[in-house]
Design a protein around this motif. Structure first.
Motif, PDB file in Angstrom:
ATOM      1  N   UNK A 260       0.806  -1.107  -0.036  1.00 14.82           N
ATOM      2  CA  UNK A 260      -0.138  -0.038  -0.111  1.00 14.82           C
ATOM      3  C   UNK A 260       0.923   1.320  -0.014  1.00 14.82           C
ATOM      4  N   UNK A 261       0.652   2.115   0.856  1.00 14.11           N
ATOM      5  CA  UNK A 261       1.317   3.310   1.189  1.00 14.11           C
ATOM      6  C   UNK A 261       2.791   3.191   1.863  1.00 14.11           C
ATOM      7  N   UNK A 262       2.980   1.948   2.453  1.00 19.37           N
ATOM      8  CA  UNK A 262       4.351   1.954   3.388  1.00 19.37           C
ATOM      9  C   UNK A 262       5.463   1.179   2.365  1.00 19.37           C
ATOM     10  N   UNK A 263       6.450   1.793   2.760  1.00 18.72           N
ATOM     11  CA  UNK A 263       7.737   1.186   2.355  1.00 18.72           C
ATOM     12  C   UNK A 263       8.278   0.344   3.409  1.00 18.72           C
ATOM     13  N   UNK A 264       8.578  -1.088   3.023  1.00 15.89           N
ATOM     14  CA  UNK A 264       9.101  -1.818   3.978  1.00 15.89           C
ATOM     15  C   UNK A 264      10.708  -2.229   3.633  1.00 15.89           C
ATOM     16  N   UNK A 265      11.798  -2.078   4.798  1.00 19.02           N
ATOM     17  CA  UNK A 265      13.088  -2.319   4.363  1.00 19.02           C
ATOM     18  C   UNK A 265      13.341  -3.617   4.910  1.00 19.02           C
ATOM     19  N   UNK A 266      14.023  -4.529   4.017  1.00 23.43           N
ATOM     20  CA  UNK A 266      14.518  -5.873   4.517  1.00 23.43           C
ATOM     21  C   UNK A 266      16.085  -5.742   4.389  1.00 23.43           C
ATOM     22  N   UNK A 267      16.681  -6.250   5.199  1.00 21.47           N
ATOM     23  CA  UNK A 267      18.126  -6.818   5.316  1.00 21.47           C
ATOM     24  C   UNK A 267      18.248  -8.002   4.794  1.00 21.47           C
ATOM     25  N   UNK A 268      19.431  -8.481   3.992  1.00 19.41           N
ATOM     26  CA  UNK A 268      19.809  -9.600   3.643  1.00 19.41           C
ATOM     27  C   UNK A 268      19.716 -10.750   4.922  1.00 19.41           C
ATOM     28  N   UNK A 269      18.797 -11.780   4.872  1.00 19.05           N
ATOM     29  CA  UNK A 269      18.683 -12.810   5.972  1.00 19.05           C
ATOM     30  C   UNK A 269      17.599 -12.171   6.732  1.00 19.05           C
ATOM     31  N   UNK A 270      16.872 -11.273   6.723  1.00 21.04           N
ATOM     32  CA  UNK A 270      15.980 -10.775   7.814  1.00 21.04           C
ATOM     33  C   UNK A 270      14.786 -11.495   7.310  1.00 21.04           C
ATOM     34  N   UNK A 271      14.107 -11.950   8.586  1.00 22.21           N
ATOM     35  CA  UNK A 271      12.922 -12.906   8.201  1.00 22.21           C
ATOM     36  C   UNK A 271      11.522 -12.333   8.688  1.00 22.21           C
ATOM     37  N   UNK A 272      10.384 -12.843   7.934  1.00 21.48           N
ATOM     38  CA  UNK A 272       9.067 -12.681   8.369  1.00 21.48           C
ATOM     39  C   UNK A 272       8.537 -14.036   9.001  1.00 21.48           C
ATOM     40  N   UNK A 273       8.135 -13.758  10.172  1.00 24.33           N
ATOM     41  CA  UNK A 273       7.497 -15.099  10.853  1.00 24.33           C
ATOM     42  C   UNK A 273       6.255 -15.261  10.569  1.00 24.33           C
ATOM     43  N   UNK A 274       5.897 -16.146   9.781  1.00 23.78           N
ATOM     44  CA  UNK A 274       4.597 -16.220   9.078  1.00 23.78           C
ATOM     45  C   UNK A 274       3.551 -17.319  10.062  1.00 23.78           C
ATOM     46  N   UNK A 275       4.237 -18.277  10.716  1.00 18.51           N
ATOM     47  CA  UNK A 275       3.407 -19.188  11.441  1.00 18.51           C
ATOM     48  C   UNK A 275       4.226 -19.960  12.591  1.00 18.51           C
ATOM     49  N   UNK A 276       3.392 -20.166  13.726  1.00 22.50           N
ATOM     50  CA  UNK A 276       3.645 -21.156  14.643  1.00 22.50           C
ATOM     51  C   UNK A 276       2.839 -22.312  14.835  1.00 22.50           C
ATOM     52  N   UNK A 277       3.231 -23.502  15.077  1.00 23.10           N
ATOM     53  CA  UNK A 277       2.441 -24.636  15.048  1.00 23.10           C
ATOM     54  C   UNK A 277       3.020 -25.374  16.428  1.00 23.10           C
ATOM     55  N   UNK A 278       2.332 -25.151  17.382  1.00 23.34           N
ATOM     56  CA  UNK A 278       2.569 -25.611  18.806  1.00 23.34           C
ATOM     57  C   UNK A 278       2.441 -27.098  18.856  1.00 23.34           C
ATOM     58  N   UNK A 279       3.120 -27.850  19.644  1.00 22.50           N
ATOM     59  CA  UNK A 279       3.276 -29.284  19.891  1.00 22.50           C
ATOM     60  C   UNK A 279       3.228 -29.353  21.335  1.00 22.50           C
ATOM     61  N   UNK A 280       2.412 -30.395  21.637  1.00 19.85           N
ATOM     62  CA  UNK A 280       2.116 -30.488  23.122  1.00 19.85           C
ATOM     63  C   UNK A 280       2.274 -32.013  23.635  1.00 19.85           C
ATOM     64  N   UNK A 281       2.953 -32.041  24.899  1.00 21.52           N
ATOM     65  CA  UNK A 281       2.679 -33.333  25.560  1.00 21.52           C
ATOM     66  C   UNK A 281       1.406 -33.632  26.151  1.00 21.52           C
ATOM     67  N   UNK A 282       0.962 -34.788  26.390  1.00 23.87           N
ATOM     68  CA  UNK A 282      -0.409 -34.906  26.822  1.00 23.87           C
ATOM     69  C   UNK A 282      -0.597 -34.288  28.203  1.00 23.87           C
ATOM     70  N   UNK A 283       0.482 -34.164  29.076  1.00 27.44           N
ATOM     71  CA  UNK A 283       0.470 -33.219  30.453  1.00 27.44           C
ATOM     72  C   UNK A 283       0.396 -31.883  30.103  1.00 27.44           C
ATOM     73  N   UNK A 284       1.096 -31.194  29.424  1.00 23.12           N
ATOM     74  CA  UNK A 284       0.996 -30.029  28.929  1.00 23.12           C
ATOM     75  C   UNK A 284      -0.152 -29.316  28.358  1.00 23.12           C
ATOM     76  N   UNK A 285      -0.911 -30.451  27.299  1.00 22.37           N
ATOM     77  CA  UNK A 285      -2.151 -29.799  26.931  1.00 22.37           C
ATOM     78  C   UNK A 285      -3.389 -29.927  28.266  1.00 22.37           C
ATOM     79  N   UNK A 286      -3.193 -31.073  29.027  1.00 21.62           N
ATOM     80  CA  UNK A 286      -4.213 -31.195  29.959  1.00 21.62           C
ATOM     81  C   UNK A 286      -4.147 -29.947  30.908  1.00 21.62           C
TER      82      UNK A 286
END
Ligand code: AVJ
Length: 314
Positions: A260-286
């Protein structure tokens, strides 16, 4: 999966601008799912490396009698997210006395399409679509059989996309909008060998990489941005401390991108974090659900990779 192409552009504009202005740039993973992204996700579910869907299917098939028994008859089944998948049909097929089925989805177009098909296949079930974002405080319809037991179906380990705080808010919200004795059938991916976890998000055919990059294509189209997907590479790894798979898009060079109207600067090697996918033990989920739900029963697949859990509101 959901099709977010009908999503509110001003909300998307706001969320994308906010995410990209953080020091660790990030994007909400819900924006993977335009039409192309939903199609790519569907392809992911068939990959050898992506064990989640296969395991959940195995668990559902191997325990369907017991699951159907727990759900019982004369119930209101409330499904969060996609309502046309194999899993839904499998469940509807087994629940012979199901009174009411309520698919909740953010895409109205998608929802109406799948509902008219399901009504033809299951004429005896009263199907009431709810067009809503299930992470918000949506309302359930009041039906004739308001004394029906409510069972929430939330498959696919989609709860893994929430960080623990968001997961708690989600559980609190669902507990708040459902009745006293409501129950939940939920798919939860489990902690396991890091190599198995990382392979599931780094498939040989590069489908997951295309799925990840598609978030940029979706933003380009929807928000008049000019991301060049060839200048970003897919990265997915297990963050052991946080107990989650993280997906990132890493800028392969120093570059400027306009959104849109924004200019976004990226360094080489800089990342965009797009997703987390959490994993649980049975105890943690309980422990995670303990403020709102008790775990009544846990089913797992042969390898103990994935779990389907039956919860009861406290
Ligand atoms: C649909 C959110 C459960 O986190 O495993 C698949 C999405 N991301 N491959 C997951 C996904 C990369 C999936 N969920």
């Amino acid at each position: 999966m959901e099709d977010y192409s009908s999503v509110d552009d001003s909300l998307m504009q706001k969320e994308v601008a906010e995410g990209l202005s953080k020091s660790q740039k990030q994007l909400p993973s819900k924006y993977f799912y335009d039409e192309k992204g939903s199609d790519l996700f569907e392809q992911i579910t068939h990959l050898n490396e992506y064990y989640l869907t296969r395991c959940e299917k195995e668990i559902l098939q191997n325990n369907i009698k017991e699951i159907a028994e727990r759900i019982g008859s004369d119930v209101m089944l409330i499904e969060l997210g996609s309502g046309s998948s194999y899993k839904t049909r499998y469940l509807l097929e087994e629940l012979s006395d199901l009174s009411t089925y309520i698919p909740v989805d953010i895409s109205e177009e998608y929802l109406l399409k799948s509902v008219s098909q399901l009504r033809l296949e299951y004429p005896k079930i009263s199907i009431i679509p709810v067009f809503a974002d299930y992470t918000s405080h949506f309302k359930l319809p009041i039906t004739e059989g308001s004394r029906q037991k409510q069972v929430v179906f939330f498959p696919g380990s989609t709860i893994g996309n929430f960080d623990p705080k968001e997961a708690l808010e989600f559980l609190e919200n669902i507990a708040a909008i459902t009745d006293e004795n409501s129950e939940m059938l939920i798919g939860v991916d489990l902690k396991k060998d890091v190599n198995v976890l990382e392979a599931a998000y780094n498939d040989d055919q590069g489908i997951t990489a295309r799925f990840n990059k598609n978030i940029l294509t979706h933003i380009n189209r929807q928000l008049e941005a000019n991301f060049n997907t060839e200048k970003f590479r897919h990265e997915a790894f297990y963050n052991k401390e946080a107990g989650r798979i993280e997906m990132h898009l890493v800028s392969t060079e120093k570059q400027m991108v306009s959104v849109g109207d924004n200019e976004i600067a990226f360094e080489e090697g800089e990342s965009i974090h797009t997703e987390n996918s959490y994993k649980y033990s049975l105890e943690e989920f309980e422990e995670l659900v303990a403020d709102w739900y008790s775990v009544e029963k846990v089913w797992t697949d042969e390898k103990n990779y994935f779990s389907l859990q039956y919860l009861k509101k406290k």
